[in-house]
Design a protein around this motif. Structure first.
Motif, PDB file in Angstrom:
ATOM      1  N   GLU A 247       0.842  -1.208   0.000  1.00 39.86           N
ATOM      2  CA  GLU A 247       0.000   0.000   0.000  1.00 39.86           C
ATOM      3  C   GLU A 247       0.875   1.255   0.000  1.00 39.86           C
ATOM      4  OE1 GLU A 247      -3.287   2.213   2.902  1.00 39.86           O
ATOM      5  OE2 GLU A 247      -2.970   0.045   3.066  1.00 39.86           O
TER       6      GLU A 247
ATOM      7  N   ASP B 169       2.309   1.886  -3.385  1.00 47.01           N
ATOM      8  CA  ASP B 169       1.323   2.460  -4.309  1.00 47.01           C
ATOM      9  C   ASP B 169       1.299   3.985  -4.196  1.00 47.01           C
ATOM     10  OD1 ASP B 169       0.622  -0.007  -5.281  1.00 47.01           O
ATOM     11  OD2 ASP B 169      -1.116  -0.254  -3.964  1.00 47.01           O
TER      12      ASP B 169
ATOM     13  N   PRO C  24       5.412   5.733  -5.778  1.00 47.69           N
ATOM     14  CA  PRO C  24       5.818   4.968  -6.964  1.00 47.69           C
ATOM     15  C   PRO C  24       7.314   5.037  -7.257  1.00 47.69           C
ATOM     16  CG  PRO C  24       4.571   6.939  -7.581  1.00 47.69           C
ATOM     17  CD  PRO C  24       4.412   6.778  -6.111  1.00 47.69           C
TER      18      PRO C  24
END
Length: 464
Positions: free
Chosen positions: A203, A206, A209
């Motif tokens: 998570e 995400d 990046p």
């Protein structure tokens, strides 16, 4: 001593006094704790890593406000040990660990299997070569398997320890227990904790990046190469080091005798207290600006720098320290650390230096001295295998180039594009001398300044 330090004693007493007459009005309504946001308090303590305080919080304050960092206690997680399956199929990410001579696998966050490493079927190792393996300290996992006679390179890896470093390089505790927030006992609990940390890190990746790109394209793939480097080690010329040990020992004895002759007495040069007594009491060297400890004046390197030129003993003490360090740290120790093939095996750390650089420990092979001829001789004791050569490659002031671009510093960018030696130019500016007159020592000092400023050196550190 008390009479001589009378003013300092009274000042210390005043500084240590609890002032009860400060003209501050206490607002009891503000001080009321009944409306305290307990979740916010707990969240702040966790963010600042006050682990011991968090554990002492009452139970109703234990749940952090940030649910993205909430982990179920590892011992309560749902991973349960099951018998090793007859037909093991690995189709997705798998958490892998080694404990008690057994290979532990967890294909999901509910089940785990264990089998003695020697009994694991070849098809399982083959499957792991194509699998995405999740683990804590994958490099150590490779070493444990190698010690058990198994060499396997996983298809893809996610190292939760290295990922934790990339997500927060300043985090102090990146142990499994530190990441999960509680003690983790037993292989099953470790697998459960790893699954939970992995889910949080995916998570986090995400949302980050660029960090995820560094992890997946650089830091995770290089783990195998570092394992191979550590396993192979580096060859040293033990005969050369033993010869150096003898010559350094003779040189050290000679230097110590010269020191003794200057004071007409023998003493332990390595003892700060005895050396302080000799320098400041017996020889009467000036103590102005010299830091004093509880029992004696300091004799550290900064002190010797201040005293240089005051007495011939200073240069001899510095020389004896250099000889002793070279002998004890490298010349005597490296042959002992070498294996039966005359190879020294260091450990390369990806998650120690906050800048992301590799560090080397046990032994530190990145700190072999180079400034003195004796240091260069020690470096020459590291040799390539027959028929091989060493290749040395380095980026030219890579971090400073990045800083120049990020800061859009036109002057610095122009200097780099003009192939100017940045460290020499800094030395030229600092010392107020022409570029061509900068010495190696001045350039070295300027290099410390450049990187010190870049990495947040304080004004005090810069002045020192």
């Amino acid at each position: 001593k008390l009479e001589a330090g009378r003013e300092l004693a009274f000042m210390t007493k005043e500084v240590g006094r609890i002032w009860t007459d400060v003209p501050v009005k206490l607002d009891w309504d503000v001080a009321d704790v009944d409306d305290t946001d307990l979740e916010k308090v707990a969240s702040i303590l966790k963010r600042l890593e006050f682990s011991s305080l968090v554990r002492r919080l009452p139970e109703y304050m234990q749940t952090p406000a940030d649910t993205s960092l909430h982990f179920e206690p590892a011992h309560e997680a749902s991973v349960k040990e099951q018998p090793w399956p007859d037909d093991l199929q690995i189709e997705g990410p798998v958490v892998v660990g080694v404990d008690g001579g057994k290979l532990w696998l967890s294909l999901n966050d509910t089940t785990a299997f264990a089998q003695d490493i020697g009994e694991v079927d070849a098809s399982t190792w083959r499957a792991l070569e194509f699998a995405k393996v999740i683990g804590y300290d994958i490099k150590d996992l490779y070493h444990r398997l190698d010690s058990a006679g198994v060499q396997v390179r996983f298809g893809e890896v996610h190292d939760v320890r290295q990922a934790a470093f990339l997500i927060d390089p300043l985090r102090r505790d990146r142990s499994l227990a530190g990441l999960i927030g509680e003690a983790v006992g037993g292989a099953v609990a470790e697998l459960a904790a790893t699954w939970q940390i992995y889910a949080w890190q995916i998570e986090a990746f995400d949302n980050l990046p660029q960090v995820a790109k560094v992890a997946r394209e650089l830091d995770f793939p290089v783990i195998w190469s570092l394992f191979q480097m550590e396993r192979r080690g580096i060859l040293i010329d033990i005969d050369q080091l033993k010869a150096m040990a003898d010559s350094l020992g003779e040189e050290l004895k000679k230097t110590e005798q010269q020191i003794y002759s200057l004071v007409d007495d023998e003493f332990n040069i390595a003892s700060p207290a005895q050396l302080s007594e000799v320098l400041f009491a017996k020889l009467g060297l000036p103590t102005t600006g010299i830091k004093r400890g509880k029992t004696a004046y300091s004799t550290d390197q900064k002190t010797l720098d201040k005293l240089r030129g005051q007495h011939p003993i200073i240069d001899l003490v510095e020389h004896s320290r250099e000889l002793a360090k070279l002998k004890n740290t490298y010349v005597d120790t490296l042959p002992i650390l070498a294996d039966g093939n005359s190879r020294v095996h260091t450990t390369f750390n990806q998650d120690v230096a906050a800048t992301g650089r590799l560090s080397s420990t046990d032994p530190n092979l990145q700190n072999i001295p180079i400034r003195s001829e004796m240091g260069r001789q020690i470096r020459r004791a590291f040799i390539p295998s027959p028929g091989k050569v060493f290749v040395s490659a380095d980026y030219s002031q890579f971090e400073l180039r990045l800083a120049a671009v990020l800061a859009n510093d036109k002057g610095l960018i122009d200097d780099f594009n003009g192939d100017v030696d940045i460290h020499a130019k800094t030395a030229s500016d600092v010392y107020g001398i022409p570029l061509e007159e900068v010495t190696k020592d001045q350039r070295r000092d300027a290099k410390v300044i450049n990187f010190g400023v870049l990495y947040g050196m304080s004004p005090h550190g810069l002045s020192a």
